[in-house]
Design an enzyme around this catalytic site. Sequence first.
Site, PDB file in Angstrom:
ATOM      1  CG  ASP A 152      39.846  39.694  48.693  1.00 43.84           C
ATOM      2  OD1 ASP A 152      40.865  39.841  47.978  1.00 43.84           O
ATOM      3  OD2 ASP A 152      39.781  38.884  49.636  1.00 43.84           O
ATOM      4  CB  SER A 181      45.818  42.065  60.748  1.00 44.03           C
ATOM      5  OG  SER A 181      46.246  41.655  59.465  1.00 44.03           O
TER       6      SER A 181
END
Length: 630
Positions: A351, A327
């Site tokens: 999400d 990430s």
Amino acid sequence: MPQPLRLKEHEQERSLVNGRVKACALLVLSLAAILVGRLYVLQVLQHDQQTAVSENNRVHVLPIPPERGLIYDRNGVLLAENTPSFNLTMTRERAGDAAKVLDSLVDVLALSQEDRQQFDKDLRRARKPFEPVTLMFDLNEEQIALLAVNQFRLPGLDVEAQFIREYPLGEHFAHSVGYVGRINERETKFLDATEYRGTQSVGKTGIEHFYEKQLHGHVGYEEVETNAQGRVMRVLNRHDPVPGEDIHLSLDAHLQLAAEKALGERRGAVVVLDPANGDVLAMVSNPAFDPNLFVKGISFKQYAELRDSIDRPLFNRVLRGLYAPGSTVKPEVALAGLDSGVITPSSRVFDAGYYELPNYDHKYRNWNRSGDGWVDMYTAIMRSNDTYFYDVAHKLGIDRLHDYLTEFGLGQKVSLDMSEEAPGLMPSQDWKRATRRQAWYPGETLILGIGQGYMQVTPLQLAQATSLVASKGVWHRPHLALSVGGQPPVDEHPMPDIVLHDKRAWDQVNQGMQMVMHDPRGIARAAAAGAQYRIAGKSGTAQVVAIKQGERYNRDKTLERNRDNALFVGFAPADHPKVVVAVMIENGEAGGRVAGPVVREVMDSYLLDKDGHLKGEYAGASPAAPAPHT
């Protein structure tokens, strides 16, 4: 009946004698003519040549190796010096039976067969007549005494005072400064035979290798008169060598030690850059090794221990280590999305804990299986939301994603003076077609958007990409040399700056990275607790081995060396960056929890004084208050 006497024919005998005399005279005259002719050729026609040959029988040119340049850190701390040493040399022309002499040497000093084999290798190196070859370095007093007592058994061997390389801080700069070692047979084919006459060592790695030409200097020589045994009687002429140039590095020894302390005993790498100019302030690859072992000739046993160690101390993780960035590349992906227009800072994605491509039932999981609900770009960076970045990557497509990330130096060599750097890999459709003979799949674009898949980068590339975010796209190649012989290094092939359509995107991503550290919901807020300055950071946790669809990561069932790598990148102070730090910890598992505190400790060491207060030059930095979310 008696035989009649033969009467001598005097005329015939006289004629025979005269013929023989004439033949002898002709032979003598011919030989004399040849002799005179040869003398004329030698004394007149070849006078200069024969004079030189005659002089060479008693006059020899001996090289004087130059003193190697010194290496300092940015504050004048000595990192590589030259120290006097009593070394054993051998002049083969004076030794007679060299093999017998070497056998006697092994017996006198009680050396091993390994040493004996090394002597043979040293003597096989190309050299000039009567040029001594160094067999042993740094003799002790006992060895010198034994050699003196047994000199009659050791013709051609001499004890000479020479300079050898020494690294006062040992393993602390082994992977950046590098080391010198004995010149091998392969290197003799490429080195200048004249410049390296009398030189025993050459730079093998690091700065010692990259700046070998500047550090080495220029050889000098002496014209000496020798006797029939080759011993020097007197010096006829001398030309002093030119010493190598000193090099000051951008490294800070104090910060280097602080970074090592922060990393501890864990396997990994730390890179610290100045985003304003590309100075490498610290470069740690752990574990390391003592470079002094290689200067005098490392033993087979010692080298085997280093080479075969499971922890790979000889491996430069900063430059050679290839890792999935995880990430930590999400800020660059966000910038690509903003610049290409596929998202805005307020663009939202729901999400539910996973992402699905249209017409596909495969679920690409978020690290938070329960999901974060509606997230915009700021929240996505702050929470490191995978689902959001799956969507950004899908909208960008592999071609645009590849092109944008390449602009940040990912998947390519970025340094100015680090020859060992690996290029890494930024995959593309063309790459996969050429290497795997397969088409590129949409799902591969998604996982590339969160720094997984085929993508591989070095910690140095990761630090450089973060530095570009900090400097708003201004390219400065990372470099170790601050000055060489008093002159700064020159980038002959500068990279173009990254120019975005809307410059506000830099500040928007910066704000998201600050929220990672300072927002109450930020995933690395613990690492920024109590900071006197604002930090912009991003964590990363990258898989080492793949996990099957639907399975969860279980550390208790995973071998230690198969556990996830922990990564963290950041810069500070966030509003006017002065330092960039990238950390990679092999099998550290949690980027924010494990690597984040290392970044914070390194930043504190650089930005705070000994009393724990912000240094004067950084006093204008904004305090560590929550960042506004616009």
